[in-house]
Design a protein around this motif. Structure first.
Motif, short mmCIF file in Angstrom:
data_model
loop_
_atom_site.label_atom_id
_atom_site.label_comp_id
_atom_site.label_asym_id
_atom_site.label_seq_id
_atom_site.Cartn_x
_atom_site.Cartn_y
_atom_site.Cartn_z
N ALA A 32 24.79 -33.23 13.33
CA ALA A 32 23.42 -33.15 12.82
C ALA A 32 22.61 -32.17 13.67
CB ALA A 32 22.77 -34.53 12.84
N VAL A 34 18.71 -31.47 14.10
CA VAL A 34 17.36 -31.91 13.76
C VAL A 34 16.37 -31.03 14.51
CG1 VAL A 34 17.47 -33.71 15.56
CG2 VAL A 34 15.75 -33.86 13.74
N GLN A 85 24.90 -30.83 9.33
CA GLN A 85 23.83 -31.40 8.52
C GLN A 85 22.50 -31.00 9.13
OE1 GLN A 85 25.42 -35.54 8.96
NE2 GLN A 85 25.19 -35.62 6.74
N PHE A 133 18.43 -31.23 9.43
CA PHE A 133 17.31 -32.14 9.21
C PHE A 133 16.05 -31.50 9.78
CE2 PHE A 133 21.08 -34.82 9.56
CZ PHE A 133 20.97 -35.60 8.42
N MET A 149 16.41 -40.53 7.54
CA MET A 149 16.89 -39.53 8.48
C MET A 149 17.48 -40.19 9.72
SD MET A 149 14.96 -36.41 10.50
CE MET A 149 14.39 -35.58 9.03
#
Length: 218
Positions: free
Chosen positions: A5, A7, A34, A36, A53
């Motif tokens: 992820a 972010v 991914q 975010f 999230m």
């Protein structure tokens, strides 16, 4: 396949561009990235909220943080997100995950380093394993945002210092840092794979093996 992820908070576009370059590096290494984005609408009553999230971050194998440096430190929007991860800390949801980070600033001071130190401290609070950027000493040279030659080591990250008055301005992003972002994404993916005992292969290798398998079935 590992899920990594990314972010991040981006105000003017540069941090978002770096985030996407990191994601490309992760995907190139054979892992799954991914993205975010921390958005203003997620802040309600001075507090950040997005349980969906947070649950997806808890399911990831690694989390890479990204934000521009504002006034010598991390951007307030990212700090609001970090404050909202207290529940993750109590549940130890991020414990032993790999963590990393990147920052952007138009200024040449230590504000980027302060932001990275904040990311590292946040990771330490959660019991995460920090991914060092210095995994490759290969050197390359590019033309920087101002047109002058810029020497980078492939493992250097971040190294964004561009002229301009707008923090996180997309036009100020140095192309060399896009390459560094990809390298950093590959480094993080490789670390996750090593810790999990996996062997990462590039999408091209995987595609070739699939083609060979299909030919053998004919």
């Amino acid at each position: 396949m590992s899920n990594i992820a990314i972010v991040y908070y981006s105000q003017g576009g540069a941090t978002a561009m770096i985030a996407h370059s990191v994601a490309q590096g992760v995907n190139d290494a054979g892992a799954h990235a991914q993205l975010f984005s921390i958005e203003p609408h997620q802040v309600i009553g001075n507090q950040w909220h997005d349980e969906v999230m947070l649950s997806r971050l808890a399911a990831a194998d690694a989390i890479i943080f990204g934000a521009p440096a504002f006034q010598g430190g991390v951007a307030a929007a990212f700090k609001a997100f970090a404050d909202a991860t207290t529940g993750m800390w109590r549940a130890r949801s991020w414990r032993n995950k790999v963590a990393g980070g990147f920052a952007f600033s138009c200024r040449s001071g230590e504000d980027k380093r302060n932001t990275l130190d904040y990311f590292a401290a946040l990771a330490a609070q959660h019991g995460m394993v920090w991914a060092d950027a210095q995994a490759d000493d290969a050197e390359f040279e590019m033309r920087g945002a101002a047109g002058s030659p810029v020497t980078r080591f492939a493992g250097d990250f971040p190294a964004v210092t561009a002229p301009g008055v707008e923090v996180d301005a997309a036009y100020a992003l140095d192309p060399a840092d896009v390459i560094a972002g990809k390298q950093y994404g590959r480094n993080v993916a490789s670390l996750v794979a090593r810790l999990a005992g996996e062997v990462l292969e590039s999408p091209a290798v995987l595609a070739r093996r699939a083609l060979e398998a299909a030919e053998r079935r004919l």
